[in-house]
Design a protein around this motif. Sequence first.
Motif, PDB file in Angstrom:
ATOM      1  N   ALA A 130       1.414  -1.277  -0.202  1.00 17.89           N
ATOM      2  CA  ALA A 130      -0.055   0.444  -0.045  1.00 17.89           C
ATOM      3  C   ALA A 130       0.888   1.474  -0.456  1.00 17.89           C
ATOM      4  CB  ALA A 130      -0.506   0.222   1.435  1.00 17.89           C
ATOM      5  N   LEU A 131       0.505   1.826  -1.134  1.00 18.59           N
ATOM      6  CA  LEU A 131       1.697   3.092  -1.392  1.00 18.59           C
ATOM      7  C   LEU A 131       1.487   4.530  -0.446  1.00 18.59           C
ATOM      8  CD1 LEU A 131       2.394   4.468  -4.592  1.00 18.59           C
ATOM      9  CD2 LEU A 131       3.632   1.792  -3.877  1.00 18.59           C
ATOM     10  N   GLY A 132      -0.123   4.586   0.261  1.00 19.61           N
ATOM     11  CA  GLY A 132      -0.287   5.684   1.527  1.00 19.61           C
ATOM     12  C   GLY A 132       0.760   5.724   3.024  1.00 19.61           C
ATOM     13  N   TYR A 133       1.153   4.126   2.387  1.00 18.54           N
ATOM     14  CA  TYR A 133       2.106   3.606   4.039  1.00 18.54           C
ATOM     15  C   TYR A 133       3.474   4.731   3.705  1.00 18.54           C
ATOM     16  CZ  TYR A 133       5.456   1.132   7.651  1.00 18.54           C
ATOM     17  OH  TYR A 133       6.230   0.947   8.815  1.00 18.54           O
ATOM     18  N   TYR A 134       3.798   4.409   2.750  1.00 17.64           N
ATOM     19  CA  TYR A 134       5.381   5.663   2.572  1.00 17.64           C
ATOM     20  C   TYR A 134       4.931   7.226   2.915  1.00 17.64           C
ATOM     21  CZ  TYR A 134       5.632   0.809   0.840  1.00 17.64           C
ATOM     22  OH  TYR A 134       5.890  -0.704   0.964  1.00 17.64           O
ATOM     23  N   THR A 135       3.820   7.529   2.226  1.00 15.60           N
ATOM     24  CA  THR A 135       3.827   8.907   1.546  1.00 15.60           C
ATOM     25  C   THR A 135       3.310   9.218   3.366  1.00 15.60           C
ATOM     26  OG1 THR A 135       1.300   8.743   0.978  1.00 15.60           O
ATOM     27  CG2 THR A 135       3.306   8.904  -0.684  1.00 15.60           C
ATOM     28  N   LEU A 136       2.224   8.461   3.664  1.00 16.52           N
ATOM     29  CA  LEU A 136       2.405   8.936   5.153  1.00 16.52           C
ATOM     30  C   LEU A 136       3.912   9.127   5.879  1.00 16.52           C
ATOM     31  CD1 LEU A 136       0.385  10.046   7.254  1.00 16.52           C
ATOM     32  CD2 LEU A 136       0.266   7.054   7.446  1.00 16.52           C
ATOM     33  N   MET A 137       4.709   8.399   5.480  1.00 20.58           N
ATOM     34  CA  MET A 137       6.195   8.622   6.226  1.00 20.58           C
ATOM     35  C   MET A 137       6.624   9.556   6.109  1.00 20.58           C
ATOM     36  SD  MET A 137       8.099   5.438   4.818  1.00 20.58           S
ATOM     37  CE  MET A 137       9.769   6.191   5.433  1.00 20.58           C
ATOM     38  N   ALA A 138       6.363  10.426   5.080  1.00 22.89           N
ATOM     39  CA  ALA A 138       6.722  11.547   4.383  1.00 22.89           C
ATOM     40  C   ALA A 138       5.569  12.892   5.294  1.00 22.89           C
ATOM     41  CB  ALA A 138       6.512  12.060   3.041  1.00 22.89           C
ATOM     42  N   ALA A 139       4.811  12.825   5.053  1.00 24.17           N
ATOM     43  CA  ALA A 139       3.484  13.712   5.686  1.00 24.17           C
ATOM     44  C   ALA A 139       4.054  14.176   6.864  1.00 24.17           C
ATOM     45  CB  ALA A 139       2.437  13.387   5.584  1.00 24.17           C
ATOM     46  N   GLN A 140       4.025  12.913   8.123  1.00 24.50           N
ATOM     47  CA  GLN A 140       4.350  13.141   9.641  1.00 24.50           C
ATOM     48  C   GLN A 140       5.862  13.334   9.852  1.00 24.50           C
ATOM     49  OE1 GLN A 140       4.241   8.082  10.662  1.00 24.50           O
ATOM     50  NE2 GLN A 140       1.781   9.048  10.608  1.00 24.50           N
ATOM     51  N   GLU A 141       7.073  13.200   8.675  1.00 28.09           N
ATOM     52  CA  GLU A 141       8.179  14.268   8.834  1.00 28.09           C
ATOM     53  C   GLU A 141       8.052  15.782   8.447  1.00 28.09           C
ATOM     54  OE1 GLU A 141      10.375  13.588  10.062  1.00 28.09           O
ATOM     55  OE2 GLU A 141      10.032  11.601  10.277  1.00 28.09           O
ATOM     56  N   GLY A 142       6.378  16.222   8.044  1.00 31.83           N
ATOM     57  CA  GLY A 142       6.105  17.519   7.709  1.00 31.83           C
ATOM     58  C   GLY A 142       6.464  17.407   6.366  1.00 31.83           C
ATOM     59  N   MET A 143       6.330  16.955   5.511  1.00 28.72           N
ATOM     60  CA  MET A 143       6.145  17.188   4.070  1.00 28.72           C
ATOM     61  C   MET A 143       4.968  16.869   3.139  1.00 28.72           C
ATOM     62  SD  MET A 143      10.462  15.998   3.201  1.00 28.72           S
ATOM     63  CE  MET A 143      11.914  16.505   4.816  1.00 28.72           C
ATOM     64  N   ALA A 144       5.070  17.105   2.438  1.00 27.07           N
ATOM     65  CA  ALA A 144       4.305  16.481   1.649  1.00 27.07           C
ATOM     66  C   ALA A 144       5.663  15.792   0.098  1.00 27.07           C
ATOM     67  CB  ALA A 144       4.112  17.498   0.024  1.00 27.07           C
ATOM     68  N   ALA A 145       4.525  14.192  -0.214  1.00 28.35           N
ATOM     69  CA  ALA A 145       4.800  13.080  -1.184  1.00 28.35           C
ATOM     70  C   ALA A 145       3.760  13.038  -1.931  1.00 28.35           C
ATOM     71  CB  ALA A 145       5.321  12.371   0.147  1.00 28.35           C
ATOM     72  N   ILE A 146       4.841  12.159  -2.814  1.00 22.68           N
ATOM     73  CA  ILE A 146       3.536  11.796  -3.674  1.00 22.68           C
ATOM     74  C   ILE A 146       4.647  10.020  -4.545  1.00 22.68           C
ATOM     75  CG2 ILE A 146       3.414  11.182  -6.415  1.00 22.68           C
ATOM     76  CD1 ILE A 146       3.296  14.759  -6.466  1.00 22.68           C
ATOM     77  N   ALA A 147       4.376   8.771  -4.638  1.00 23.89           N
ATOM     78  CA  ALA A 147       4.691   7.439  -4.719  1.00 23.89           C
ATOM     79  C   ALA A 147       4.135   7.530  -5.666  1.00 23.89           C
ATOM     80  CB  ALA A 147       4.829   6.711  -3.875  1.00 23.89           C
ATOM     81  N   VAL A 148       4.512   6.767  -6.469  1.00 26.19           N
ATOM     82  CA  VAL A 148       4.382   5.834  -7.805  1.00 26.19           C
ATOM     83  C   VAL A 148       4.899   4.629  -7.903  1.00 26.19           C
ATOM     84  CG1 VAL A 148       2.515   7.854  -8.990  1.00 26.19           C
ATOM     85  CG2 VAL A 148       4.952   6.748  -9.625  1.00 26.19           C
ATOM     86  N   SER A 149       3.649   3.853  -8.451  1.00 25.86           N
ATOM     87  CA  SER A 149       4.370   1.968  -8.853  1.00 25.86           C
ATOM     88  C   SER A 149       4.187   2.052 -10.337  1.00 25.86           C
ATOM     89  CB  SER A 149       4.525   0.951  -7.203  1.00 25.86           C
ATOM     90  OG  SER A 149       3.680   0.821  -7.338  1.00 25.86           O
ATOM     91  N   ALA A 150       4.912   1.134 -10.521  1.00 28.79           N
ATOM     92  CA  ALA A 150       4.916   0.480 -12.252  1.00 28.79           C
ATOM     93  C   ALA A 150       4.897  -1.094 -12.186  1.00 28.79           C
ATOM     94  CB  ALA A 150       5.806   0.714 -13.178  1.00 28.79           C
ATOM     95  N   SER A 151       4.155  -1.869 -12.574  1.00 28.85           N
ATOM     96  CA  SER A 151       3.591  -3.301 -12.006  1.00 28.85           C
ATOM     97  C   SER A 151       3.280  -4.062 -13.616  1.00 28.85           C
ATOM     98  CB  SER A 151       2.955  -3.966 -11.976  1.00 28.85           C
ATOM     99  OG  SER A 151       3.160  -5.273 -10.859  1.00 28.85           O
ATOM    100  N   THR A 152       3.677  -5.366 -13.443  1.00 25.17           N
ATOM    101  CA  THR A 152       3.211  -6.015 -14.836  1.00 25.17           C
ATOM    102  C   THR A 152       1.857  -6.198 -15.641  1.00 25.17           C
ATOM    103  OG1 THR A 152       2.734  -8.309 -13.526  1.00 25.17           O
ATOM    104  CG2 THR A 152       4.832  -8.108 -14.784  1.00 25.17           C
TER     105      THR A 152
END
Length: 357
Positions: A130-152
Amino acid sequence: MSESARAGAAAATPTADALRRFTRDVFVRAGMSEVDAATVADVLVWADLRGVDSHGVSRISMYLRLIDDGDLNVRPAITIGTETAASVLVDADRAAGPIAMTMAMGAAVRKARDAGVGLALLRATTHTAALGYYTLMAAQEGMAAIAVSASTPFMAYHGTRGAGVSTNPISIAVPGGERGPVVLDMSTGVVARGRLVQASKTGQPIPAGWALDRHGNPTTDPREALTLLPQSGPKGSGLSLMIELITSLLVSNPIIAEALEGTDEGGRHRQNGLVLAIDLPRYGDPQAFRTQVDRLIAALKALPLAPGVVEVLMPGERGGRAYGERAARGVPIPPAIVEELRVVANRFGVPMFPSAR
């Protein structure tokens, strides 16, 4: 269906800590280090706590299959390629997605502290969870964040009857004020593929408009569904295509073309990713930003409700509420998933998690 109703239908409702211990112990027995196994466990259980069951512990069997097939490296040699003041290229060596994505977002946050923005490109990882885990990591550090991933490819490109792109997800998160962070986490498909897999495991029919069968015809049977449909037709498939272009092709690890052309590499599971962090104090008053986030949310929630709607929800709000309830009452695990995990437990000699009830 309410959380309590789902929990009542569950075969078990273990605590989050019990699920983390079980998941960590399984992956340690599968060959991961304690640290890496704990990271994977935290990311998967976080998804379950948020109500994103399709990306939680139900993925354990899939990860083990990737390990058995040699597609997930339990002892990866993760290396740093190109690095600049504001960016870094991470070669994940087929590491578990939660390990690689956590490392990538950590690098992006560090770069953003120094340069204002931080970009991490991720090459050759596996299911990113779940990508929200990683963007929330940044938000909790006081940052805005974007994450995307590509698959088959397992989603139709608009206008076709077969898989041409993936349900490549995107997440965007920003810090908030009293209401907390705002976290969007969405698939470019009508639903994430994990929802379809979950429905197949639990025997639940899927709504019309989710998927096509092997002949390219619409189906509501999750066991017959082969190709998912894109979100909003050309918009979803177009966004998925652009994610492949800006991740996989950018890091010289093409996925879709290899798969469509039937090359040896195209038949293997692999993913690529991109994460971006923005250090808010570089561009304005961070407290004023948080205040304005809350102001905008309040204004949206005050709008007249559409017929049948009882409340206006913000991105991630439903997940935040599920987190609070499940953290307190336990995580409901459907019977089919419990039995699947029991097989895993027996294979590795790991005790099953006790129920919170």
